[in-house]
Design an enzyme around this catalytic site. Structure first.
Site, PDB file in Angstrom:
ATOM      1  N   ASP A  82       0.779  -1.105   0.014  1.00  0.00           N
ATOM      2  CA  ASP A  82       0.035   0.108   0.088  1.00  0.00           C
ATOM      3  C   ASP A  82       0.788   1.250  -0.023  1.00  0.00           C
ATOM      4  O   ASP A  82       1.729   1.164   0.973  1.00  0.00           O
ATOM      5  CB  ASP A  82      -0.752   0.056   1.304  1.00  0.00           C
ATOM      6  CG  ASP A  82      -1.938   0.904   1.377  1.00  0.00           C
ATOM      7  OD1 ASP A  82      -2.373   1.382   0.120  1.00  0.00           O
ATOM      8  OD2 ASP A  82      -2.414   1.111   2.334  1.00  0.00           O
ATOM      9  N   HIS A  83       0.659   1.981  -1.043  1.00  0.00           N
ATOM     10  CA  HIS A  83       1.487   3.390  -0.965  1.00  0.00           C
ATOM     11  C   HIS A  83       2.742   3.380  -0.876  1.00  0.00           C
ATOM     12  O   HIS A  83       3.664   3.933  -0.240  1.00  0.00           O
ATOM     13  CB  HIS A  83       0.887   4.554  -0.054  1.00  0.00           C
ATOM     14  CG  HIS A  83      -0.180   4.770   0.002  1.00  0.00           C
ATOM     15  ND1 HIS A  83      -0.754   5.845  -1.058  1.00  0.00           N
ATOM     16  CD2 HIS A  83      -1.723   4.387   0.778  1.00  0.00           C
ATOM     17  CE1 HIS A  83      -2.124   5.884  -0.794  1.00  0.00           C
ATOM     18  NE2 HIS A  83      -2.522   5.221   0.197  1.00  0.00           N
ATOM     19  N   GLY A 181      -8.244   7.716   7.386  1.00  0.00           N
ATOM     20  CA  GLY A 181      -8.745   7.815   8.765  1.00  0.00           C
ATOM     21  C   GLY A 181     -10.265   8.356   8.849  1.00  0.00           C
ATOM     22  O   GLY A 181     -10.578   8.004   7.911  1.00  0.00           O
ATOM     23  N   VAL A 231      -9.895  -0.523   3.124  1.00  0.00           N
ATOM     24  CA  VAL A 231     -10.538  -0.140   4.501  1.00  0.00           C
ATOM     25  C   VAL A 231      -9.151  -0.580   5.528  1.00  0.00           C
ATOM     26  O   VAL A 231      -8.622  -1.525   5.458  1.00  0.00           O
ATOM     27  CB  VAL A 231     -11.624  -0.961   4.606  1.00  0.00           C
ATOM     28  CG1 VAL A 231     -12.246  -0.803   6.047  1.00  0.00           C
ATOM     29  CG2 VAL A 231     -12.519  -0.616   3.740  1.00  0.00           C
TER      30      VAL A 231
HETATM   31  P1  13P Z   1      -9.028   4.016   5.943  1.00  0.00           P
HETATM   32  O1  13P Z   1      -7.991   3.776   6.975  1.00  0.00           O
HETATM   33  O2  13P Z   1      -9.576   5.515   5.878  1.00  0.00           O
HETATM   34  O3  13P Z   1     -10.043   3.004   5.779  1.00  0.00           O
HETATM   35  O4  13P Z   1      -8.138   4.023   4.696  1.00  0.00           O
HETATM   36  C1  13P Z   1      -7.489   2.859   4.139  1.00  0.00           C
HETATM   37  C2  13P Z   1      -6.651   3.216   2.709  1.00  0.00           C
HETATM   38  O5  13P Z   1      -7.241   3.898   2.107  1.00  0.00           O
HETATM   39  C3  13P Z   1      -5.357   2.533   2.686  1.00  0.00           C
HETATM   40  O6  13P Z   1      -4.784   2.965   1.631  1.00  0.00           O
END
Ligand code: 13P
Length: 284
Positions: A82-83, A181, A231
């Site tokens: 992720d990212h 968040g 999520v």
């Molecule tokens: P939330 O923590 O707001 O659900 O976002 C998760 C997310 O986008 C991970 O990249």
């Protein structure tokens, strides 16, 4: 099954108007809760791992836990960075066994984001690993990423379409008004941007910041071409709430299994709810 690339299931999601959840894994209990809900719901699933979570768990533990979870399942399971912040981190994850990566070049100027993402796509596709790219700036806080509301920028559809054409990414994250968040106020989602981008690219649009988005907005976003929704925070909230409750009710508890076990159940039920909302249940 072994871990698979997101290309094994995302095209089906877009074609059939449902979304696959990316649920971030932060420890063993998250991993178990996410896979158990996915198996019970017959849903494909994506384990998302931020660089912060990877540092916390250790790269080797992360891959080992995800592999064991996937082997238990007959539904497709991807392990997705992720990212990812650099080519080097992406390569490290691929070498360690990730089946999918996100390269987040959204803070670079468009040309540079395209150039760097293309480089990641070439390397990742050569070994069957799928790639998610990002355009625009998603607000909120997630681990190392911290974007103030005023710095969040909605993606420009023409740029997103060009980005997809030139990079060949398998999933396209665009900033459309959601944030990482919990929300202080209800998010204002730019459905017109989702619509225009999704109609002009072959791959699904990715919605980050899925926690706290009203159900009707999620359903509308999916109907317009969102095929992957991330999520994390809602699962964290569910886990922590239960731990607080158990510890408050039983002051003498010392066995972590007594509060982490019920907390794991709470994550599982949260994931189950999202899977059903996203419509990815009973697809495989
Ligand atoms: P939330 O923590 O707001 O659900 O976002 C998760 C997310 O986008 C991970 O990249």
């Amino acid at each position: 099954m072994p871990l698979v690339s997101m290309s094994e299931f995302l095209p089906h999601a877009k074609a059939n108007k449902y979304a696959v959840g990316q649920f971030n894994m932060n420890n063993l209990e998250f991993t178990q809760a996410i896979i158990d809900a996915s198996i019970e719901e017959n849903s494909p699933v994506i384990f998302g791992v931020s660089e912060g979570a990877m540092r916390y768990m250790g790269l080797d533990y992360t891959v080992a836990m995800a592999k064991v979870a996937a082997e238990r399942a007959s539904v497709p399971v991807a392990l997705h960075l992720d990212h990812g912040s650099s080519f080097e981190v992406v390569m490290k994850c691929i070498q360690a066994g990730f089946s999918s990566v996100m390269f987040d070049g959204s803070h670079y100027p468009l040309e540079e984001n395209i150039r760097l993402t293309k480089k990641v796509v070439e390397a990742a596709h050569a070994v069957g690993v799928s790639v998610e790219g990002e355009l625009g700036t998603i607000g909120g806080v997630e681990d190392d990423l911290n974007v103030a509301d005023e710095d969040a920028k909605i993606a420009k559809p023409d740029e997103a379409i060009r980005f997809w054409k030139e990079t060949g990414v398998d999933a396209m994250a665009i900033a459309v008004g959601t944030a990482h968040g919990m929300y202080k106020a209800e998010p204002k989602i730019h459905f017109d941007v989702i619509d225009e981008v999704a109609r002009n690219i072959d791959v699904p649009v990715v919605l980050h910041g899925g926690s706290g988005v009203p159900d009707e907005d999620i359903i509308k976003a999916i109907s317009l071409g969102v095929g992957k929704i991330n999520v994390n925070t809602e699962n964290q909230v569910a886990m922590t709430k239960v731990i607080r409750e158990v510890l408050a009710a039983k002051q003498d508890v010392i066995d972590p299994r007594k509060y982490i076990g019920p907390a794991r159940d709470a994550i599982k039920e949260t994931v189950r709810g999202k899977i059903r909302l996203f419509g990815s249940n009973n697809r495989f």
